[in-house]
Design a protein around this motif. Sequence first.
Motif, PDB file in Angstrom:
ATOM      1  N   VAL A  41      22.965  38.717 -48.400  1.00 31.49           N
ATOM      2  CA  VAL A  41      23.894  38.540 -50.181  1.00 31.49           C
ATOM      3  C   VAL A  41      23.671  39.309 -50.780  1.00 31.49           C
ATOM      4  O   VAL A  41      24.560  39.061 -51.710  1.00 31.49           O
ATOM      5  N   THR A  42      22.157  39.869 -51.471  1.00 38.43           N
ATOM      6  CA  THR A  42      22.062  40.607 -51.599  1.00 38.43           C
ATOM      7  C   THR A  42      22.925  41.901 -51.774  1.00 38.43           C
ATOM      8  O   THR A  42      22.993  41.861 -53.202  1.00 38.43           O
ATOM      9  N   VAL A  43      23.467  42.057 -51.375  1.00 42.82           N
ATOM     10  CA  VAL A  43      24.154  44.275 -50.814  1.00 42.82           C
ATOM     11  C   VAL A  43      24.910  43.766 -51.366  1.00 42.82           C
ATOM     12  O   VAL A  43      25.947  44.075 -52.632  1.00 42.82           O
ATOM     13  N   PHE A  44      26.245  42.298 -51.134  1.00 41.91           N
ATOM     14  CA  PHE A  44      27.213  42.077 -51.160  1.00 41.91           C
ATOM     15  C   PHE A  44      27.390  41.527 -53.014  1.00 41.91           C
ATOM     16  O   PHE A  44      28.467  42.051 -53.442  1.00 41.91           O
ATOM     17  N   LEU A  45      26.556  40.410 -53.683  1.00 43.46           N
ATOM     18  CA  LEU A  45      26.465  40.539 -54.863  1.00 43.46           C
ATOM     19  C   LEU A  45      26.732  41.792 -55.734  1.00 43.46           C
ATOM     20  O   LEU A  45      26.967  41.717 -56.632  1.00 43.46           O
ATOM     21  N   ASN A  46      25.871  42.337 -55.247  1.00 49.92           N
ATOM     22  CA  ASN A  46      25.644  43.692 -56.685  1.00 49.92           C
ATOM     23  C   ASN A  46      26.334  44.393 -56.400  1.00 49.92           C
ATOM     24  O   ASN A  46      26.914  45.560 -57.193  1.00 49.92           O
ATOM     25  N   LEU A  47      26.844  44.487 -55.248  1.00 51.16           N
ATOM     26  CA  LEU A  47      28.876  45.369 -54.871  1.00 51.16           C
ATOM     27  C   LEU A  47      29.336  45.159 -55.588  1.00 51.16           C
ATOM     28  O   LEU A  47      30.112  46.259 -56.479  1.00 51.16           O
ATOM     29  N   LEU A  48      29.517  44.195 -55.892  1.00 47.12           N
ATOM     30  CA  LEU A  48      30.684  43.177 -55.837  1.00 47.12           C
ATOM     31  C   LEU A  48      30.647  43.340 -58.184  1.00 47.12           C
ATOM     32  O   LEU A  48      31.369  44.215 -58.408  1.00 47.12           O
ATOM     33  N   ASN A  64      26.659  46.609 -70.047  1.00 44.32           N
ATOM     34  CA  ASN A  64      27.403  46.634 -68.994  1.00 44.32           C
ATOM     35  C   ASN A  64      27.215  47.469 -67.930  1.00 44.32           C
ATOM     36  O   ASN A  64      26.850  48.185 -66.573  1.00 44.32           O
ATOM     37  N   LEU A  65      26.658  48.679 -68.946  1.00 40.01           N
ATOM     38  CA  LEU A  65      25.567  49.718 -68.401  1.00 40.01           C
ATOM     39  C   LEU A  65      24.557  49.747 -68.121  1.00 40.01           C
ATOM     40  O   LEU A  65      23.878  49.701 -66.602  1.00 40.01           O
ATOM     41  N   LEU A  66      24.168  49.322 -68.850  1.00 42.59           N
ATOM     42  CA  LEU A  66      22.321  48.319 -68.609  1.00 42.59           C
ATOM     43  C   LEU A  66      22.214  47.254 -66.943  1.00 42.59           C
ATOM     44  O   LEU A  66      21.743  47.351 -66.037  1.00 42.59           O
ATOM     45  N   ILE A  67      23.639  45.994 -67.086  1.00 45.26           N
ATOM     46  CA  ILE A  67      23.856  45.632 -66.048  1.00 45.26           C
ATOM     47  C   ILE A  67      24.068  46.254 -64.470  1.00 45.26           C
ATOM     48  O   ILE A  67      23.420  46.309 -63.285  1.00 45.26           O
ATOM     49  N   LEU A  68      24.865  47.188 -64.674  1.00 47.09           N
ATOM     50  CA  LEU A  68      25.588  48.250 -63.668  1.00 47.09           C
ATOM     51  C   LEU A  68      23.973  49.320 -63.422  1.00 47.09           C
ATOM     52  O   LEU A  68      23.514  49.340 -61.912  1.00 47.09           O
ATOM     53  N   SER A  69      23.303  50.023 -63.583  1.00 49.10           N
ATOM     54  CA  SER A  69      21.583  50.220 -63.607  1.00 49.10           C
ATOM     55  C   SER A  69      21.168  49.569 -62.585  1.00 49.10           C
ATOM     56  O   SER A  69      20.687  50.060 -61.810  1.00 49.10           O
ATOM     57  N   LEU A  70      20.971  47.690 -63.168  1.00 43.79           N
ATOM     58  CA  LEU A  70      20.296  47.075 -62.789  1.00 43.79           C
ATOM     59  C   LEU A  70      20.508  46.630 -61.218  1.00 43.79           C
ATOM     60  O   LEU A  70      20.063  46.678 -60.307  1.00 43.79           O
ATOM     61  N   ALA A  71      21.977  46.766 -61.178  1.00 46.52           N
ATOM     62  CA  ALA A  71      22.657  46.344 -59.689  1.00 46.52           C
ATOM     63  C   ALA A  71      22.300  47.629 -59.041  1.00 46.52           C
ATOM     64  O   ALA A  71      22.324  47.262 -56.831  1.00 46.52           O
ATOM     65  N   VAL A  72      21.839  48.816 -58.963  1.00 44.14           N
ATOM     66  CA  VAL A  72      21.931  49.471 -58.138  1.00 44.14           C
ATOM     67  C   VAL A  72      20.781  49.616 -57.543  1.00 44.14           C
ATOM     68  O   VAL A  72      20.954  49.820 -55.976  1.00 44.14           O
ATOM     69  N   SER A  73      19.725  49.386 -58.944  1.00 47.67           N
ATOM     70  CA  SER A  73      18.282  49.255 -58.159  1.00 47.67           C
ATOM     71  C   SER A  73      18.048  48.161 -57.346  1.00 47.67           C
ATOM     72  O   SER A  73      17.382  47.806 -56.269  1.00 47.67           O
TER      73      SER A  73
END
Length: 219
Positions: A41-48, A64-73
Amino acid sequence: MEKHEDVQYCFQDGNSSCRKAFLSTSIYITLYIFFSLISAVTVFLNLLVIISISHFKQLHTPTNLLILSLAVSDLLVGLIVIPVMTVAIMESCWGFGEYFCVFHFYVTFLCTTLSLGNLVLISIDRYVAVCDPLLYHSKITITGTICCISITWSCCIIYDAVIIQNFVNVQAPSDNLISYFTSYLALFNSLINPIIYAFFYPWFKVTTKLILTLKIRNL
């Protein structure tokens, strides 16, 4: 005396080896399924989140770029940290060698510090947006945001590389169920972050629908 003979160790030298911890089959399978679902679920949500922000140019804003960086980590947490930590906690005997153990500790520390660093940047971004909305676009730019993200990642990579150089003692996990869950409390943050910082935005609901229905290919 009979109980002492029943004790099994990870390696033949019982004096310097950890004892094997045993769980009932039902608990063993249940915990593995539970932690595997958390990872998936963690991988799926962050991948979305990553696909949504990366694909749609109109979403390329500082926030959104900050959210993108957070999602990658957080994606790295679900993809690497949680699966390996699951094995490390569930199996009392570590069989992947010293180098992989050090690598796992490094990635764990790196992902944790990156998440914290990104959350700090997001907090600053939101603070400026709320307290100084008229000057937000002049103070918070895409170029400046990218620089802040790059500095945060670089500092975390260097800092954790220095920290991981100390002799790290890995203790065998307890057979107490509470210890299994407390070890994951910090990692649950990676599952919650995309829900808090993305799911409540209307744009994410739209992009998620486009991604899941495969309509994103036509855009």
